[in-house]
Design a protein around this motif. Sequence first.
Motif, PDB file in Angstrom:
ATOM      1  N   SER A   8      86.286 126.418 -49.543  1.00 30.68           N
ATOM      2  CA  SER A   8      87.566 126.844 -50.116  1.00 30.68           C
ATOM      3  C   SER A   8      87.504 128.296 -50.591  1.00 30.68           C
ATOM      4  O   SER A   8      88.485 129.040 -50.456  1.00 30.68           O
ATOM      5  N   GLY A   9      86.362 128.704 -51.137  1.00 28.45           N
ATOM      6  CA  GLY A   9      86.205 130.099 -51.548  1.00 28.45           C
ATOM      7  C   GLY A   9      86.327 131.049 -50.377  1.00 28.45           C
ATOM      8  O   GLY A   9      86.986 132.096 -50.464  1.00 28.45           O
ATOM      9  N   TYR A  10      85.710 130.680 -49.256  1.00 31.76           N
ATOM     10  CA  TYR A  10      85.795 131.534 -48.063  1.00 31.76           C
ATOM     11  C   TYR A  10      87.236 131.606 -47.556  1.00 31.76           C
ATOM     12  O   TYR A  10      87.727 132.692 -47.201  1.00 31.76           O
ATOM     13  N   ILE A  11      87.930 130.458 -47.534  1.00 34.69           N
ATOM     14  CA  ILE A  11      89.320 130.446 -47.078  1.00 34.69           C
ATOM     15  C   ILE A  11      90.191 131.318 -47.967  1.00 34.69           C
ATOM     16  O   ILE A  11      91.039 132.085 -47.476  1.00 34.69           O
ATOM     17  N   ILE A  29      89.242 133.920 -49.881  1.00 38.31           N
ATOM     18  CA  ILE A  29      88.912 135.334 -49.677  1.00 38.31           C
ATOM     19  C   ILE A  29      89.464 135.825 -48.343  1.00 38.31           C
ATOM     20  O   ILE A  29      90.038 136.918 -48.252  1.00 38.31           O
ATOM     21  N   TRP A  30      89.304 135.016 -47.287  1.00 40.68           N
ATOM     22  CA  TRP A  30      89.833 135.399 -45.978  1.00 40.68           C
ATOM     23  C   TRP A  30      91.342 135.602 -46.043  1.00 40.68           C
ATOM     24  O   TRP A  30      91.884 136.548 -45.452  1.00 40.68           O
ATOM     25  N   SER A  31      92.036 134.741 -46.774  1.00 45.49           N
ATOM     26  CA  SER A  31      93.493 134.843 -46.876  1.00 45.49           C
ATOM     27  C   SER A  31      93.913 136.097 -47.637  1.00 45.49           C
ATOM     28  O   SER A  31      94.919 136.733 -47.289  1.00 45.49           O
ATOM     29  N   LEU A  32      93.163 136.449 -48.663  1.00 44.84           N
ATOM     30  CA  LEU A  32      93.475 137.673 -49.409  1.00 44.84           C
ATOM     31  C   LEU A  32      93.238 138.915 -48.554  1.00 44.84           C
ATOM     32  O   LEU A  32      93.951 139.916 -48.692  1.00 44.84           O
ATOM     33  N   LEU A  33      92.229 138.860 -47.670  1.00 46.36           N
ATOM     34  CA  LEU A  33      91.933 140.000 -46.802  1.00 46.36           C
ATOM     35  C   LEU A  33      92.873 140.077 -45.606  1.00 46.36           C
ATOM     36  O   LEU A  33      93.013 141.145 -44.985  1.00 46.36           O
ATOM     37  N   HIS A  34      93.513 138.958 -45.245  1.00 47.72           N
ATOM     38  CA  HIS A  34      94.418 138.921 -44.088  1.00 47.72           C
ATOM     39  C   HIS A  34      95.750 138.300 -44.501  1.00 47.72           C
ATOM     40  O   HIS A  34      96.131 137.233 -43.997  1.00 47.72           O
ATOM     41  N   GLU A  74     105.805 127.728 -49.490  1.00 43.60           N
ATOM     42  CA  GLU A  74     106.946 126.841 -49.342  1.00 43.60           C
ATOM     43  C   GLU A  74     107.626 126.656 -50.695  1.00 43.60           C
ATOM     44  O   GLU A  74     107.052 126.984 -51.745  1.00 43.60           O
ATOM     45  N   PRO A  75     108.838 126.142 -50.712  1.00 43.93           N
ATOM     46  CA  PRO A  75     109.544 125.945 -51.990  1.00 43.93           C
ATOM     47  C   PRO A  75     108.723 125.099 -52.960  1.00 43.93           C
ATOM     48  O   PRO A  75     108.120 124.100 -52.579  1.00 43.93           O
ATOM     49  N   ARG A 133     100.159 127.447 -54.406  1.00 48.83           N
ATOM     50  CA  ARG A 133      99.981 128.734 -55.077  1.00 48.83           C
ATOM     51  C   ARG A 133      98.558 129.278 -54.974  1.00 48.83           C
ATOM     52  O   ARG A 133      98.259 130.334 -55.517  1.00 48.83           O
ATOM     53  N   ILE A 134      97.658 128.585 -54.272  1.00 48.60           N
ATOM     54  CA  ILE A 134      96.276 129.033 -54.112  1.00 48.60           C
ATOM     55  C   ILE A 134      96.187 129.875 -52.850  1.00 48.60           C
ATOM     56  O   ILE A 134      96.791 129.528 -51.827  1.00 48.60           O
ATOM     57  N   PRO A 135      95.464 131.022 -52.872  1.00 44.77           N
ATOM     58  CA  PRO A 135      95.296 131.815 -51.635  1.00 44.77           C
ATOM     59  C   PRO A 135      94.743 130.952 -50.502  1.00 44.77           C
ATOM     60  O   PRO A 135      93.721 130.295 -50.651  1.00 44.77           O
ATOM     61  N   GLY A 136      95.431 130.983 -49.378  1.00 42.15           N
ATOM     62  CA  GLY A 136      95.058 130.122 -48.270  1.00 42.15           C
ATOM     63  C   GLY A 136      95.914 128.890 -48.181  1.00 42.15           C
ATOM     64  O   GLY A 136      95.997 128.240 -47.142  1.00 42.15           O
ATOM     65  N   ARG A 137      96.522 128.518 -49.304  1.00 42.47           N
ATOM     66  CA  ARG A 137      97.464 127.420 -49.410  1.00 42.47           C
ATOM     67  C   ARG A 137      97.070 126.170 -48.612  1.00 42.47           C
ATOM     68  O   ARG A 137      96.053 125.554 -48.889  1.00 42.47           O
ATOM     69  N   LEU A 138      97.842 125.838 -47.597  1.00 38.70           N
ATOM     70  CA  LEU A 138      97.667 124.533 -46.953  1.00 38.70           C
ATOM     71  C   LEU A 138      96.384 124.417 -46.139  1.00 38.70           C
ATOM     72  O   LEU A 138      96.002 123.320 -45.752  1.00 38.70           O
TER      73      LEU A 138
END
Length: 435
Positions: free
Chosen positions: A192-195, A197-202, A210-211, A94-99
């Motif tokens: 992790s912060g960069y990942i 933020i990058w995921s929220l922007l892309h 996943e389930p 559930r965290i932006p960027g997940r895996l």
Amino acid sequence: MDLIEIALVLLVLLTVLLAGGVWIAIALMACGYAGMLFVGGSVPPGGVLATTVWGNSASWTLAALPLFIWMGEILFRTKLSEEMFRGLAPWLNRIPGRLMHVNVLACGIFGSVSGSSAATCATVAKIALPELKKRGYDENISLGSLAGAGTLGILIPPSIMMVIYAVQANVSIIQVFLAGFLPGFLVMALYSGYIAIWSLLHPEKTPPPEPALTFREKLRESAQLIPTMLLILLVFAALMFGWATATECAAWGVMGSLAIAWYHGMLSWESFFLSVMGATRVTCMIMLILAGASYMSTSMAYTGVPQALATWVGHFNLSPYALIAALTVMYIVLGTALDGISMIVLTTAVVIPMIKAAGFDLVWFGIFVVLVVEMAEVSPPVGFNLFVLQTMSGKDSNFVAKASLPFFFLLVLAVAIITVFPSIVMVLPRLAFPA
């Protein structure tokens, strides 16, 4: 010939030898021998070589080095690498960027038991890259995060680099280990912060979640990580509370690693022999370099070159921050041509007098050096993590270097943060060893 000219001659000699493919240890010894010739006939170069190499090698402190290397080699041959992704993935859904955060956390965990950047990067990449590609994650950010997070192997204790620096700078290994904890967590948080933020922007480059699993299912998936986490906590606690010296902790770490290997059913005579031989090869390489560096350091002390260079730099009247900025640039440049161990052993004898004169704590400076060595691991053309990922991904070096660039700048930011706020580094050593 004055001392600055002697320093330039020795620098040119070292550069020529290294460029000619001479082993680093032999090149260091040759430069040390040449330096002794400048001193004059009153000091026998051969006698100094013999006593220096023996005196610096026969060290109880250095006994921690092969033990920590062996500890990492044993765990490298267990199922830890296979269970890492499976155990961490359910908690990050559930965290932006997940895996992609698995890269950072897995490198942090494995780095704390391996002490090697290359082993950390290669082990986690072997598991994470196929899994992330199969699930549809962006390959650019996957490679970049692995290149950056792989460097955590030399920042989160126990670390081979920290042992080498502590021996070279004559400071407490335990204090340097303790100083690395919070900066290690800081770097992990920046990554992790960069990942995130990058995921929220892309969002289009991040696959759907996943389930979801229940809490009990998450614990079941992570159960295989418990023995390794307990070993890490035991080593950390022993260091933090002074229950054991660094060498004793390394010995307990080896015993714990053998127990984990047995628990996973991976302890056989073949794996035991391979771990011993792997640790022996790495230890011999490092010890030979340290022997050459110790001889060169002794030679420099006889010539007076380090003090002369420190005085020369002092004439520029650089502020402490300006000195750190200049050293950061210097180490980044060195990192394009030298590995981390060589950077430490080649520069410590010259840089330490400057750092003392500027009023910096040598324990703090050890963490600074480790961070800039981390930059070297992701700096082309000789960044070792880039070579590892290039081999494992099949991508060309330019692609991997470009992917790792944001994480290189995050390391620069981490250096700036610990320079402005040195208490991040020093709070745990001061709590454990109050003045």
